[in-house]
Design a protein around this motif. Structure first.
Motif, PDB file in Angstrom:
ATOM      1  N   UNK A   1      36.318  31.246 -71.247  1.00  0.00           N
ATOM      2  CA  UNK A   1      35.614  31.316 -69.973  1.00  0.00           C
ATOM      3  C   UNK A   1      34.778  30.086 -69.684  1.00  0.00           C
ATOM      4  N   UNK A   2      34.717  29.152 -70.629  1.00  0.00           N
ATOM      5  CA  UNK A   2      33.944  27.927 -70.446  1.00  0.00           C
ATOM      6  C   UNK A   2      34.727  26.875 -69.660  1.00  0.00           C
ATOM      7  N   UNK A   3      34.113  25.738 -69.513  1.00  0.00           N
ATOM      8  CA  UNK A   3      34.721  24.645 -68.757  1.00  0.00           C
ATOM      9  C   UNK A   3      35.977  24.137 -69.465  1.00  0.00           C
ATOM     10  N   UNK A   4      37.008  23.882 -68.687  1.00  0.00           N
ATOM     11  CA  UNK A   4      38.260  23.337 -69.213  1.00  0.00           C
ATOM     12  C   UNK A   4      38.209  21.830 -69.065  1.00  0.00           C
ATOM     13  N   UNK A   5      38.550  21.133 -70.127  1.00  0.00           N
ATOM     14  CA  UNK A   5      38.599  19.671 -70.122  1.00  0.00           C
ATOM     15  C   UNK A   5      39.996  19.237 -70.533  1.00  0.00           C
TER      16      UNK A   5
ATOM     17  N   UNK B   1      39.716  20.346 -64.039  1.00  0.00           N
ATOM     18  CA  UNK B   1      40.954  20.763 -63.372  1.00  0.00           C
ATOM     19  C   UNK B   1      41.097  20.089 -62.010  1.00  0.00           C
ATOM     20  N   UNK B   2      40.015  20.013 -61.241  1.00  0.00           N
ATOM     21  CA  UNK B   2      40.074  19.393 -59.906  1.00  0.00           C
ATOM     22  C   UNK B   2      40.414  17.909 -59.990  1.00  0.00           C
ATOM     23  N   UNK B   3      39.835  17.218 -60.957  1.00  0.00           N
ATOM     24  CA  UNK B   3      40.111  15.788 -61.123  1.00  0.00           C
ATOM     25  C   UNK B   3      41.535  15.563 -61.617  1.00  0.00           C
TER      26      UNK B   3
ATOM     27  N   UNK C   1      52.386  23.516 -70.627  1.00  0.00           N
ATOM     28  CA  UNK C   1      52.979  22.215 -70.313  1.00  0.00           C
ATOM     29  C   UNK C   1      51.949  21.094 -70.317  1.00  0.00           C
ATOM     30  N   UNK C   2      50.686  21.454 -70.232  1.00  0.00           N
ATOM     31  CA  UNK C   2      49.608  20.472 -70.211  1.00  0.00           C
ATOM     32  C   UNK C   2      48.534  20.951 -71.175  1.00  0.00           C
ATOM     33  N   UNK C   3      48.172  20.103 -72.123  1.00  0.00           N
ATOM     34  CA  UNK C   3      47.158  20.472 -73.112  1.00  0.00           C
ATOM     35  C   UNK C   3      45.757  20.395 -72.533  1.00  0.00           C
ATOM     36  N   UNK C   4      44.855  21.146 -73.135  1.00  0.00           N
ATOM     37  CA  UNK C   4      43.456  21.135 -72.698  1.00  0.00           C
ATOM     38  C   UNK C   4      42.567  21.582 -73.841  1.00  0.00           C
TER      39      UNK C   4
END
Length: 88
Positions: A54-58, A23-25, A45-48
């Motif tokens: 609760x895990x890491x979002x990429x 998310x930060x990048x 609006x943005x896929x992930x």
């Protein structure tokens, strides 16, 4: 004394050609805040992708490019000028 970054501060990715970003990048790439990226994710609006709740979002490079292209403002529209009424 070393300063630490906030976990919400946009961060430049180490590899700009990586297939996935956090998310930060993603915030740094889209030149917006961390909260804006979170809103885009929750609004759809943005896929992930996420391995577990609760895990890491990429966010994939493909999804970022698709969002950017869909939200771009198109070419400038030139409006025709109205004819002035001529006094009789």
């Amino acid at each position: 004394m070393a300063t630490t970054q906030s976990p919400r501060t946009p961060t430049k990715p180490a590899d700009l050609d990586a297939p996935f970003f956090n998310v930060r990048e993603t915030a740094w790439l889209l030149k917006c805040s961390w909260n804006t990226v979170r809103r885009m994710l929750s609004d759809g609006r943005l896929g992930y992708s996420q391995d577990e709740k609760g895990g890491a979002i990429r966010i994939s490079r493909t999804d970022i490019d698709a969002y950017y292209n869909a939200s771009r403002i198109g070419p400038r529209v030139v409006h025709q000028t109205r004819r002035q009424r001529v006094a009789a």
